[in-house]
Design an enzyme around this catalytic site. Structure first.
Site, short mmCIF file in Angstrom:
data_model
loop_
_atom_site.label_atom_id
_atom_site.label_comp_id
_atom_site.label_asym_id
_atom_site.label_seq_id
_atom_site.Cartn_x
_atom_site.Cartn_y
_atom_site.Cartn_z
N ASN A 157 0.80 -1.24 0.00
CA ASN A 157 0.00 0.00 0.00
C ASN A 157 0.82 1.27 0.00
O ASN A 157 0.38 2.30 -0.47
CB ASN A 157 -1.01 -0.02 1.15
CG ASN A 157 -0.36 -0.11 2.51
OD1 ASN A 157 0.81 -0.43 2.62
ND2 ASN A 157 -1.13 0.21 3.54
N PRO A 181 10.07 -6.85 -1.09
CA PRO A 181 8.90 -6.01 -1.33
C PRO A 181 7.66 -6.89 -1.56
O PRO A 181 7.79 -8.09 -1.78
CB PRO A 181 9.26 -5.24 -2.60
CG PRO A 181 10.20 -6.13 -3.32
CD PRO A 181 10.96 -6.89 -2.27
N ALA A 182 6.49 -6.29 -1.50
CA ALA A 182 5.27 -7.03 -1.77
C ALA A 182 5.27 -7.46 -3.24
O ALA A 182 5.74 -6.71 -4.10
CB ALA A 182 4.04 -6.18 -1.47
N GLU A 255 4.96 -3.51 12.26
CA GLU A 255 3.91 -2.51 12.06
C GLU A 255 2.75 -3.26 11.43
O GLU A 255 2.79 -3.60 10.24
CB GLU A 255 4.42 -1.42 11.11
CG GLU A 255 5.62 -0.65 11.62
CD GLU A 255 5.26 0.28 12.75
OE1 GLU A 255 6.17 0.89 13.31
OE2 GLU A 255 4.07 0.42 13.07
N LEU A 256 1.74 -3.56 12.21
CA LEU A 256 0.72 -4.52 11.77
C LEU A 256 -0.63 -3.84 11.51
O LEU A 256 -0.71 -2.62 11.36
CB LEU A 256 0.60 -5.64 12.80
CG LEU A 256 1.94 -6.32 13.17
CD1 LEU A 256 1.73 -7.39 14.22
CD2 LEU A 256 2.62 -6.90 11.93
#
Ligand SMILES: NC(=O)c1ccc[n+]([C@@H]2O[C@H](COP(=O)([O-])OP(=O)(O)OC[C@H]3O[C@@H](n4cnc5c(N)ncnc54)[C@H](O)[C@@H]3O)[C@@H](O)[C@H]2O)c1
Ligand SMILES: O=C[C@H](O)CS(=O)(=O)O
Length: 482
Positions: A157, A181-182, A255-256
């Site tokens: 995001n 990375p995603a 960081e969830l």
């Protein structure tokens, strides 16, 4: 905004100074979420290649750690300049692979660059301390040392900001980085890393490994050479990675997921509250961890707030990221769309009133309409779960104490927002809400100079601010007798 031919997407992984190209069909495909078209591919690295990246990072760390703070900050400043010089190209890449409107992507690049600039300040570093009045013949002091080789696993995001928020403090203190990375958004990470090399970041200090998330995750989590993992993403994956790191007792920053309440108190300024609600709810089409998730509006203001909010929501414009009039882009993928549809269906079944939206855009099924649900109740999934989409459920409340008690009972604790004109209420609510970050009379809180992070199931540690740098440091106590 540039198109994919103009931005020259780096279709390779990075280990040291070597760009690892795709080979055969062993690749990850990257799609444009707005059109579904193939943007490019990146390689699926083998376990052996990931281990080679770790060794390369360790070799680079062993020399970079000997540099001075000023040398490291000078290189970070160069990287900041390169990012600024390439901000339009980087923003175009973000819009192409993540879908957010170009103006938002440009804002993200500038926000990402601000972390590099923030950590390029030598004075920010914590260099230890000395005990001024040790006993005769003794000196007691502490020094700080870089943790070592670190791994970063980042979400789709904010593919730029979530990378620099981890890499900048790490480089500043001397740590090297392996970034996964995603799979949805690798090209932003690769472009930022290429600029880092051009800025003088030594080869091996930043490595970008692409491919199977489970394989890469297990490899870095079980490697003794990797001393820290920083993860941003869902709580479920965060818990998995926490378990996977246990065998090597790694330092962790997590960081969830969040579920930010947005409270409109009985004495709120409605116009300010609606403005803040728009800023917080619809940023990145609601796909941020600190988006207002459910709105809790005092009974006395409920109808006025709902009506003003509805008017603003109806004015939002859906479209392609390259269109300057676009406010809302597509959701990242079909799985995200189906999740939002399920949450809205649940709200409807439980008596929620879909005042506006409530379905995919008629022009393209890759967008979800900005949606307002009134008469929402706390048993609805869209109130209990993180929506991660442009859906605003409004819950009516009358008793503030029972509202705060129910919010404190939630597992998540990342961000919360409330609007009030009473200093006493502001003081009390900010203290009572069990979260890492509070927005008072504002819907936007993120700032590189301040610590970002949550409590409870929303994570561990902080990023940004002064605290963000200690996540990459170890403290050593030295007692000297003479
Ligand atoms: N707290 C924050 O700062 C923050 C920021 C962004 C996103 N998020 C949360 O992340 C979620 C949405 O983002 P997402 O869908 O990318 O999250 P996600 O957890 O599915 O993915 C995040 C990253 O983890 C990787 N990953 C997934 N499974 C893995 C595994 N088994 N081993 C190693 N890596 C793995 C993914 O490839 C991706 O790079 C939401 O819950 C959102 O709140 C939190
Ligand atoms: O989605 C998570 C990001 O951390 C939000 S922000 O860009 O830092 O506000």
């Amino acid at each position: 905004m540039m198109n994919e031919k103009q931005v020259d997407l780096k279709q390779a992984a990075l280990i040291g100074v070597n760009w690892i190209p795709c080979s055969g069909s062993n690749t990850l495909k990257v799609f444009n979420p707005a059109s579904g078209e193939l943007l490019g591919t990146v390689p699926k690295l083998s376990e052996e290649q990931v281990r080679y990246a770790i060794t390369t990072a360790e070799r680079a760390f062993n020399s970079w750690r000997k540099t001075s703070i000023n040398e490291r900050c000078a290189v970070l400043n160069n990287w900041y300049q390169k990012i600024k010089e390439n901000e339009e190209r980087l923003a175009s890449i973000i819009t192409l692979e993540q879908g957010k409107p170009f103006a938002e992507a440009l804002g993200e690049v500038r926000y990402a660059a601000s972390y590099v600039k923030w950590y390029a300040q030598p004075a920010l570093q914590d260099n230890g301390s000395a005990m001024p009045n040790g006993s005769e013949g003794e000196s007691l002091k502490t020094i700080t040392e870089p943790v070592g080789v670190c791994a970063a696993i980042t979400p789709w995001n904010f593919p730029a900001a979530m990378l620099t928020r981890k890499v900048a403090p790490a480089l500043a203190v001397g740590c090297s980085m392996i970034i996964k990375p995603a799979p949805e958004t690798p090209f932003t990470a690769l472009a930022l890393s290429e600029l880092a090399l051009l800025a003088g970041v030594p080869p091996g200090m930043i490595n970008v490994v692409t491919g199977d998330a489970q394989l890469i995750g297990d490899t870095v989590c079980t490697s003794k050479q990797v001393k820290k993992l920083s993860f941003t993403g869902s709580t479920a994956v965060g818990r998995h990675l926490m378990r996977a790191c246990a065998s090597t007792v790694k330092r962790l920053s997590l960081e969830l997921g969040g579920n930010a309440p947005f409270i409109v108190c009985s004495d709120a300024d409605i116009d300010k509250a609606v403005e803040g609600a728009m800023q917080s709810k619809f940023r990145n089409a609601g796909q941020t961890c600190v988006c207002a998730n459910a709105f809790y509006v005092h009974d006395s203001l409920y109808d006025r707030f709902a009506s003003a909010f509805e008017k603003r929501i109806k004015a939002l414009s859906l479209g392609l990221g390259g269109d300057p009039h676009t406010d809302i882009g597509p959701l990242i993928n079909e799985r995200a769309l189906e999740k939002v549809e399920a949450l809205v269906r649940d709200a409807r079944e439980k008596g929620g009133k879909i005042v506006y939206g409530g379905e995919r855009w008629a022009e393209s099924e890759r967008w979800y309409l900005p949606t307002l649900i009134t008469e929402a109740t706390t048993d609805m999934r869209c109130v209990q779960e993180e929506v991660f989409g442009p859906v605003a459920p409004l819950v009516r409340y009358s008793d503030e104490d029972s509202l705060i008690a129910s919010l404190r009972a939630q597992d998540t604790g990342l961000a919360a927002y409330f609007y009030s004109e009473s200093l006493k209420r502001i003081h009390d609510l900010a203290a009572e809400l069990e979260v890492g970050m509070v927005g008072v009379n504002t819907g936007v809180i993120s700032d590189p100079a301040m610590p970002f992070g949550g409590v409870k199931s929303s994570g561990l540690g902080r990023e940004g601010g002064r605290q963000g740098i200690t996540e990459y440091l170890e403290t050593k106590y030295i007692k000297l007798c003479y």
